[in-house]
Design a protein around this motif. Structure first.
Motif, PDB file in Angstrom:
ATOM      1  N   UNK A   1       0.829  -1.213   0.000  1.00 46.32           N
ATOM      2  CA  UNK A   1       0.000   0.000   0.000  1.00 46.32           C
ATOM      3  C   UNK A   1       0.857   1.254   0.000  1.00 46.32           C
ATOM      4  N   UNK A   2       1.955   1.224   0.745  1.00 39.99           N
ATOM      5  CA  UNK A   2       2.855   2.384   0.767  1.00 39.99           C
ATOM      6  C   UNK A   2       3.381   2.685  -0.626  1.00 39.99           C
ATOM      7  N   UNK A   3       3.784   1.645  -1.335  1.00 42.77           N
ATOM      8  CA  UNK A   3       4.304   1.821  -2.692  1.00 42.77           C
ATOM      9  C   UNK A   3       3.223   2.370  -3.612  1.00 42.77           C
ATOM     10  N   UNK A   4       2.014   1.808  -3.527  1.00 46.05           N
ATOM     11  CA  UNK A   4       0.920   2.248  -4.390  1.00 46.05           C
ATOM     12  C   UNK A   4       0.560   3.711  -4.119  1.00 46.05           C
ATOM     13  N   UNK A   5       0.477   4.077  -2.842  1.00 43.45           N
ATOM     14  CA  UNK A   5       0.138   5.470  -2.494  1.00 43.45           C
ATOM     15  C   UNK A   5       1.235   6.417  -2.967  1.00 43.45           C
TER      16      UNK A   5
ATOM     17  N   UNK B   1      -1.257   3.407  10.998  1.00 38.60           N
ATOM     18  CA  UNK B   1      -2.629   3.822  10.706  1.00 38.60           C
ATOM     19  C   UNK B   1      -3.388   2.717   9.977  1.00 38.60           C
ATOM     20  N   UNK B   2      -2.784   2.130   8.955  1.00 34.88           N
ATOM     21  CA  UNK B   2      -3.460   1.084   8.200  1.00 34.88           C
ATOM     22  C   UNK B   2      -3.597  -0.210   9.007  1.00 34.88           C
TER      23      UNK B   2
ATOM     24  N   UNK C   1      -4.323  15.096   2.866  1.00 34.87           N
ATOM     25  CA  UNK C   1      -5.681  14.559   2.718  1.00 34.87           C
ATOM     26  C   UNK C   1      -5.734  13.482   1.642  1.00 34.87           C
ATOM     27  N   UNK C   2      -5.052  13.733   0.526  1.00 30.44           N
ATOM     28  CA  UNK C   2      -5.005  12.727  -0.536  1.00 30.44           C
ATOM     29  C   UNK C   2      -4.365  11.430  -0.038  1.00 30.44           C
ATOM     30  N   UNK C   3      -3.226  11.557   0.636  1.00 37.25           N
ATOM     31  CA  UNK C   3      -2.554  10.374   1.149  1.00 37.25           C
ATOM     32  C   UNK C   3      -3.401   9.625   2.154  1.00 37.25           C
TER      33      UNK C   3
ATOM     34  N   UNK D   1      -5.056   5.927   1.722  1.00 36.31           N
ATOM     35  CA  UNK D   1      -4.763   4.918   2.724  1.00 36.31           C
ATOM     36  C   UNK D   1      -6.044   4.258   3.225  1.00 36.31           C
ATOM     37  N   UNK D   2      -7.077   5.078   3.463  1.00 37.51           N
ATOM     38  CA  UNK D   2      -8.364   4.551   3.935  1.00 37.51           C
ATOM     39  C   UNK D   2      -9.011   3.680   2.872  1.00 37.51           C
ATOM     40  N   UNK D   3      -9.000   4.147   1.636  1.00 36.76           N
ATOM     41  CA  UNK D   3      -9.629   3.386   0.547  1.00 36.76           C
ATOM     42  C   UNK D   3      -8.961   2.016   0.382  1.00 36.76           C
ATOM     43  N   UNK D   4      -7.639   2.009   0.334  1.00 34.69           N
ATOM     44  CA  UNK D   4      -6.924   0.743   0.174  1.00 34.69           C
ATOM     45  C   UNK D   4      -7.200  -0.200   1.352  1.00 34.69           C
ATOM     46  N   UNK D   5      -7.164   0.339   2.571  1.00 34.04           N
ATOM     47  CA  UNK D   5      -7.353  -0.500   3.752  1.00 34.04           C
ATOM     48  C   UNK D   5      -8.773  -1.040   3.814  1.00 34.04           C
TER      49      UNK D   5
END
Length: 251
Positions: A150-154, A184-185, A228-230, A234-238
């Motif tokens: 997720x970190x890489x994708x974000x 957070x995730x 906010x974007x990040x 993060x919320x969407x992916x999680x």
């Protein structure tokens, strides 16, 4: 099966009590300085042996054959291996990796003793059932996905927006943002898996409160939007990973 798990939990309980509550920091410093010659390390291993022998005696009395020899031998194994593992650790750089390796080594000894004292097939069957359980792999995969992938994708999705270079007075801790995102995730995924979606809101609210001072300045609008974007990514992916994991768990 219950008696084997009881022994395992009892030995784990006294291990963490002896290692983290009955070991003063001065003993740790003495061990790191004197290594195998540290008398404080000897006291520490004796405490482990004494507490472990109490659990072993109680277990042997209630579930075993009431023999004293296995208790003595297992207590000696716990003390000798603990002393050896801690001496080895004293020669390391004392970072987080040696710490985890040290604890895993101690736990492996405890598990081996549980298998030796109980029916060998009992704990083996328990671990085999755990490894053969589809839910175990789904949960492990979900946590693996919310960390670095997720970190890489974000990071890749945010590459098109570059923040200006900050001055030294505004600079944050190295890798702090990455570490905050991981925690957070992990928290959000845990709340999703235990059906506590309100916890996701708690995590976001807590992060917003602590970031409010940084983002309140109107001149930092670009930083506000970037954060906010990040956060939303993060919320969407999680959420996607967590809800997918719950779906596969219920299959």
């Amino acid at each position: 099966m219950n008696e084997q798990i009881t022994l395992l939990l009892g030995l784990l309980l006294v291990h963490f009590i002896a290692d983290f509550y009955l070991q003063p920091l001065t003993w740790v410093h003495d061990r790191n300085r004197r290594h195998a010659r540290s008398l404080k390390l000897v006291f520490h291993t004796l405490i482990h042996g004494a507490l472990s022998s109490v659990i072993l005696l109680m277990w042997e009395w209630h579930f075993g054959l009431g023999e004293l020899l296995p208790v003595v031998l297992c207590s000696l194994v716990i003390m000798s291996t603990h002393w050896l593992i801690d001496v080895t650790k004293s020669y390391t750089n004392h970072g987080i990796v040696p710490f985890f390796i040290d604890q895993i080594a101690h736990l492996c000894v405890i598990v081996a003793i549980c298998i030796a004292l109980s029916e060998a097939t009992s704990l083996n069957e328990w671990f085999s059932a755990l490894l053969a359980n589809q839910q175990t792999y789904v949960v492990l995969l979900a946590y693996l996905l919310v960390f670095n992938p997720c970190s890489v994708a974000i990071r890749m999705l945010l590459e098109r927006w570059q923040l200006p270079q900050v001055t030294s007075s505004d600079a944050s801790l190295p890798q702090a943002g990455h570490s905050i995102g991981l925690l957070e995730r992990a928290l959000m995924l845990t709340f999703i898996l235990i059906d506590e979606l309100a916890g996701v809101g708690f995590v976001l609210a807590a992060k917003s409160i602590f970031r409010f001072g940084d983002l309140a300045n109107a001149q930092e609008k670009h930083l506000t939007e970037y954060v906010m974007l990040g956060t939303l990514l993060s919320v969407v992916f999680t959420l996607a990973i967590g809800l997918s994991a719950k779906y596969f768990i219920t299959l």
